[in-house]
Design an enzyme around this catalytic site. Structure first.
Site, PDB file in Angstrom:
ATOM      1  N   ASP A  69      20.490  19.272  49.309  1.00 61.33           N
ATOM      2  CA  ASP A  69      19.840  20.003  48.551  1.00 61.33           C
ATOM      3  C   ASP A  69      20.045  21.626  49.136  1.00 61.33           C
ATOM      4  O   ASP A  69      20.276  22.277  48.298  1.00 61.33           O
ATOM      5  CB  ASP A  69      18.220  19.843  48.653  1.00 61.33           C
ATOM      6  CG  ASP A  69      17.617  18.614  47.902  1.00 61.33           C
ATOM      7  OD1 ASP A  69      16.588  17.976  48.531  1.00 61.33           O
ATOM      8  OD2 ASP A  69      17.943  18.412  46.680  1.00 61.33           O
ATOM      9  N   LEU A 117      19.539  20.460  42.954  1.00 60.77           N
ATOM     10  CA  LEU A 117      20.075  18.940  42.899  1.00 60.77           C
ATOM     11  C   LEU A 117      18.726  18.215  42.773  1.00 60.77           C
ATOM     12  O   LEU A 117      17.880  17.889  43.596  1.00 60.77           O
ATOM     13  CB  LEU A 117      20.451  18.682  44.302  1.00 60.77           C
ATOM     14  CG  LEU A 117      21.324  17.284  44.278  1.00 60.77           C
ATOM     15  CD1 LEU A 117      22.421  17.626  43.155  1.00 60.77           C
ATOM     16  CD2 LEU A 117      21.918  16.864  45.566  1.00 60.77           C
TER      17      LEU A 117
END
Ligand code: P6P
Length: 326
Positions: A69, A117
């Site tokens: 992330d 993400l």
């Protein structure tokens, strides 16, 4: 074999027909495409790098942050900053938006919202994840820092939105308001190539997609609709990655739902960088996207960066059927 049309070529051609005189909008889309290629490379080999797992933090929404992330968020921000075509960005991973210093061109007309993400909890078990983005025209003056009102815009103001699905193949699917087109990454030439022109969502479908584990937390109308899906022997498919679930719904028809729950009474998914970009794209493909209170998602006033909403999105026939229960 017909010549392949690359994403760059498609964006340029669309830009010309859109009278994108300065080419800035096209340039911004291309930069997002380049970032997607790099994220794809990292996501595909994440298992071989010390980049899986949690980074020990939590984002503003309280979600556990995965190392990937953080990596993808930082990468997207750098590509957007270096494009010099973007005045700022709001991200699922950041509590506040970032304003890029007005650069020498002073014509950063656009801002970007993104979930760099989405579905990242699936990364460590090799299940599809995605990147979601939306592009707005800024409301504040050129040559100044971006301000919060540049980001708190309804989905109806979106100029473009799309997603990258890192699945069995990697796809870049986007709209600029003239239909939806899908591009599949060809690693042999390092390009996204047009593979799904003018994507249209089927009117109906036999898939329904919801976290059935929350069934007892759903409101009565939602439970009755889901009971009806089971009675009709529809197939339940839920990946837990919104991009993957919405992509399947776009391709095969059906319905994806994240209703209100006791845990998330207003719904879990974020309107700014998950629901609005995907809803714009779904509507462009002939689908419908509403909240459990029957509001058009794109018309819901956006009052905070991490505002949540319930969402019921998919084929016209199934969303209209669900509406009768709400
Ligand atoms: P749950 C991923 O964390 C996400 O934001 C979406 O991609 C996905 O649809 C949803 O949350 C899954 O949530 O509560 O079913 O695990």
């Amino acid at each position: 074999m017909s010549r392949r049309i690359t994403l760059d070529e498609f964006i340029n051609n669309e830009g010309e027909s859109r009278q994108d005189a300065t080419g800035e909008f096209s340039g911004l889309l291309r930069h997002i495409g380049i970032a997607a290629k790099i994220i794809n490379r990292i996501v595909n080999k994440a298992g071989l790098m010390d980049i899986l797992g949690e980074d020990g933090g939590h984002n503003f929404s309280g979600d556990t942050v995965q190392k990937l992330d953080t990596y993808t968020n930082d990468l997207m921000i750098e590509y957007l900053r270096n494009s010099h075509l973007c005045a700022g960005v709001a991200s699922e991973e950041l509590e506040h938006f970032i304003s890029f210093a007005p650069n020498y061109t002073k014509s950063n007309k656009y801002i970007v919202v993104m979930d760099p993400l989405d579905g990242s909890s699936n990364i460590d078990v090799n299940i599809s994840v995605g990147t979601i983005f939306g592009i707005y025209k800024r409301k504040s003056d050129l040559g100044t820092d971006a301000v919060i009102d540049d980001f708190l815009q309804n989905g109806t103001e979106l100029l473009a939105s799309g997603y990258v699905l890192y699945g069995t193949s990697t796809m870049f699917v986007f709209t600029t308001g003239n239909g939806v087109n899908g591009f599949t990454y060809d690693r042999g030439i390092g390009e996204f190539c047009l593979s799904h022109a003018n994507m249209m969502m089927p009117l109906g479908g036999s898939y329904y997609s919801v976290n059935q584990g929350y069934y007892r937390q759903f409101n009565k109308g939602v439970r009755e609709f889901l009971d009806g899906c089971a009675d009709k022997n529809r197939m339940l498919r839920y990946i837990g990655s919104m991009v993957a679930d919405v992509h399947r719904t776009l391709c095969l028809g059906g319905i994806f739902m994240y209703p209100q729950t006791q845990k998330n009474p207003e719904g879990k998914l974020r309107i700014l960088y998950e629901c609005n970009p995907l809803s714009f794209l779904v509507e462009q493909a002939g689908g419908i996207s509403i909240s459990e209170s029957k509001q058009r998602i794109l018309g819901i006033p956006v009052t905070s960066l991490h505002q949540r909403t319930s969402i019921i999105v998919g084929s016209k026939d199934l969303v209209n059927e669900a509406l009768n229960f709400l």
